[in-house]
Motif scaffolding. Sequence first.
Motif, PDB file in Angstrom:
ATOM      1  N   SER A   4      12.331  34.656  11.155  1.00  0.00           N
ATOM      2  CA  SER A   4      11.593  33.387  11.196  1.00  0.00           C
ATOM      3  C   SER A   4      12.406  32.310  11.905  1.00  0.00           C
ATOM      4  O   SER A   4      13.624  32.429  12.040  1.00  0.00           O
ATOM      5  CB  SER A   4      11.282  32.918   9.779  1.00  0.00           C
ATOM      6  OG  SER A   4      12.461  32.409   9.170  1.00  0.00           O
ATOM      7  N   MET A   5      11.724  31.270  12.296  1.00  0.00           N
ATOM      8  CA  MET A   5      12.410  30.154  12.948  1.00  0.00           C
ATOM      9  C   MET A   5      13.408  29.491  11.993  1.00  0.00           C
ATOM     10  O   MET A   5      14.443  28.980  12.426  1.00  0.00           O
ATOM     11  CB  MET A   5      11.394  29.125  13.459  1.00  0.00           C
ATOM     12  CG  MET A   5      10.646  29.601  14.689  1.00  0.00           C
ATOM     13  SD  MET A   5      11.742  29.789  16.146  1.00  0.00           S
ATOM     14  CE  MET A   5      11.826  28.085  16.688  1.00  0.00           C
ATOM     15  N   ASP A   7      15.205  31.102   9.785  1.00  0.00           N
ATOM     16  CA  ASP A   7      16.389  31.984   9.772  1.00  0.00           C
ATOM     17  C   ASP A   7      17.377  31.678  10.898  1.00  0.00           C
ATOM     18  O   ASP A   7      18.589  31.846  10.724  1.00  0.00           O
ATOM     19  CB  ASP A   7      15.982  33.456   9.985  1.00  0.00           C
ATOM     20  CG  ASP A   7      15.155  34.012   8.855  1.00  0.00           C
ATOM     21  OD1 ASP A   7      15.313  33.542   7.710  1.00  0.00           O
ATOM     22  OD2 ASP A   7      14.344  34.934   9.127  1.00  0.00           O
ATOM     23  N   VAL A   8      16.838  31.313  12.055  1.00  0.00           N
ATOM     24  CA  VAL A   8      17.718  31.184  13.228  1.00  0.00           C
ATOM     25  C   VAL A   8      18.151  29.734  13.481  1.00  0.00           C
ATOM     26  O   VAL A   8      18.817  29.454  14.480  1.00  0.00           O
ATOM     27  CB  VAL A   8      17.082  31.791  14.501  1.00  0.00           C
ATOM     28  CG1 VAL A   8      16.791  33.280  14.268  1.00  0.00           C
ATOM     29  CG2 VAL A   8      15.819  31.065  14.928  1.00  0.00           C
ATOM     30  N   PRO A  11      20.148  27.871   8.460  1.00  0.00           N
ATOM     31  CA  PRO A  11      21.446  28.353   7.937  1.00  0.00           C
ATOM     32  C   PRO A  11      22.590  28.161   8.935  1.00  0.00           C
ATOM     33  O   PRO A  11      23.739  27.953   8.527  1.00  0.00           O
ATOM     34  CB  PRO A  11      21.199  29.852   7.681  1.00  0.00           C
ATOM     35  CG  PRO A  11      19.711  30.015   7.630  1.00  0.00           C
ATOM     36  CD  PRO A  11      19.160  28.958   8.543  1.00  0.00           C
ATOM     37  N   VAL A  12      22.280  28.224  10.224  1.00  0.00           N
ATOM     38  CA  VAL A  12      23.301  28.014  11.264  1.00  0.00           C
ATOM     39  C   VAL A  12      23.778  26.567  11.233  1.00  0.00           C
ATOM     40  O   VAL A  12      24.986  26.288  11.219  1.00  0.00           O
ATOM     41  CB  VAL A  12      22.718  28.351  12.668  1.00  0.00           C
ATOM     42  CG1 VAL A  12      23.777  28.159  13.740  1.00  0.00           C
ATOM     43  CG2 VAL A  12      22.143  29.765  12.693  1.00  0.00           C
ATOM     44  N   ARG A  15      25.897  25.896   8.006  1.00  0.00           N
ATOM     45  CA  ARG A  15      27.258  26.443   8.039  1.00  0.00           C
ATOM     46  C   ARG A  15      28.174  25.624   8.950  1.00  0.00           C
ATOM     47  O   ARG A  15      29.300  25.280   8.581  1.00  0.00           O
ATOM     48  CB  ARG A  15      27.204  27.892   8.521  1.00  0.00           C
ATOM     49  CG  ARG A  15      28.572  28.540   8.588  1.00  0.00           C
ATOM     50  CD  ARG A  15      28.416  29.999   8.948  1.00  0.00           C
ATOM     51  NE  ARG A  15      29.696  30.678   8.936  1.00  0.00           N
ATOM     52  CZ  ARG A  15      29.877  31.908   8.495  1.00  0.00           C
ATOM     53  NH1 ARG A  15      28.859  32.578   8.000  1.00  0.00           N
ATOM     54  NH2 ARG A  15      31.057  32.468   8.538  1.00  0.00           N
ATOM     55  N   LEU A 138      20.003  24.133  19.719  1.00  0.00           N
ATOM     56  CA  LEU A 138      21.219  24.847  19.297  1.00  0.00           C
ATOM     57  C   LEU A 138      22.349  24.737  20.322  1.00  0.00           C
ATOM     58  O   LEU A 138      23.488  24.443  19.932  1.00  0.00           O
ATOM     59  CB  LEU A 138      20.900  26.313  18.959  1.00  0.00           C
ATOM     60  CG  LEU A 138      20.255  26.525  17.580  1.00  0.00           C
ATOM     61  CD1 LEU A 138      19.572  27.892  17.492  1.00  0.00           C
ATOM     62  CD2 LEU A 138      21.283  26.394  16.444  1.00  0.00           C
ATOM     63  N   ILE A 165      34.445  28.839  12.778  1.00  0.00           N
ATOM     64  CA  ILE A 165      33.398  29.812  12.396  1.00  0.00           C
ATOM     65  C   ILE A 165      33.059  29.721  10.893  1.00  0.00           C
ATOM     66  O   ILE A 165      31.930  29.932  10.495  1.00  0.00           O
ATOM     67  CB  ILE A 165      33.854  31.245  12.774  1.00  0.00           C
ATOM     68  CG1 ILE A 165      33.904  31.389  14.305  1.00  0.00           C
ATOM     69  CG2 ILE A 165      32.945  32.312  12.178  1.00  0.00           C
ATOM     70  CD1 ILE A 165      32.562  31.257  14.996  1.00  0.00           C
ATOM     71  N   GLY A 166      34.044  29.363  10.085  1.00  0.00           N
ATOM     72  CA  GLY A 166      33.789  29.186   8.648  1.00  0.00           C
ATOM     73  C   GLY A 166      33.832  30.467   7.854  1.00  0.00           C
ATOM     74  O   GLY A 166      33.802  31.559   8.411  1.00  0.00           O
TER      75      GLY A 166
END
Lengths: 166, 166
Positions: A4-5, A7-8, A11-12, A15, A138, A165-166
Amino acid sequence: MSLSMYDVTVPVFKRMLTNLLAFLDKAEADAAARKYGTETLVNDRLAPDMIPFRGQVMIATDHVKGCVSRLAGVPVPSWPDEETTFDELRQRVRKTLDLLDAVTPESLAGSETRDVTLKLGGNDVVMNGLDYATQRALPNFFFHVTTAYAILRHNGVPLGKRDFIG
Amino acid sequence: MSLSMYDVTVPVFKRMLTNLLAFLDKAEADAAARKYGTETLVNDRLAPDMIPFRGQVMIATDHVKGCVSRLAGVPVPSWPDEETTFDELRQRVRKTLDLLDAVTPESLAGSETRDVTLKLGGNDVVMNGLDYATQRALPNFFFHVTTAYAILRHNGVPLGKRDFIG
């Protein structure tokens, strides 16, 4: 699972913004240890015609609020760009994280094919949500978070790739 | 339309690598105009413990080949890291674009839920394809392309945000 949109994107953003808060903490600790003022970092830039650290943080958050709002089809919140201290920058990043917490997968569902209108150079440019998120929001977001990191590293703040990157 | 792993990776890599080729061209033109050698740029870095420009370009391409290969479940091609000139860096970027041209949406279909194993600090770390692509490969890729851009900007190469976004 279907992708899903949400998802991408969400969460990015979460983080990386959390990592950005950690950059600020490490930079502040470095300033204290080496006895210089954080205002030096806040106003530093990599080239005279690039924007300073504080601008990098502000614009990174702008791309987040722009992205999730446009994909959800709601007005982009307007925030004044008045942050001049580490504490104020931290508050702005936290406010962005709060905004992300309120975004639901449902609100972005199907936004890959929805039209998004951007003002670019005074003109309205229309693209679908997928192209907007993956090719504009992004990349711009990562650009500004990376440039913020680069300004700190260039000033000797002890950060490493793991912090990024975490 | 349903969103696919191909959609959120391959076109993004292609666009940014194409932009990276344009950075190289502009940097080379700047070196000619200001009469300095491109080897200065190739070996420059933003901090003594950061990797130089040529490394940023090499690692950016590594994340691309790593991402599409791991998502497709095929071995990651191993390339020697021997590039020391703009022409060699350009060839490496073009080789990466050729590799991307050979990737089909079908080969990445469903990879969001497939396990990907990464060597991190000597340990095997397993994550799903979605987390790998969005939280590892893409952030790393953007990190290195942005840092390459930042090194050039710091040296006065006339690039702007439009060159970065394409």
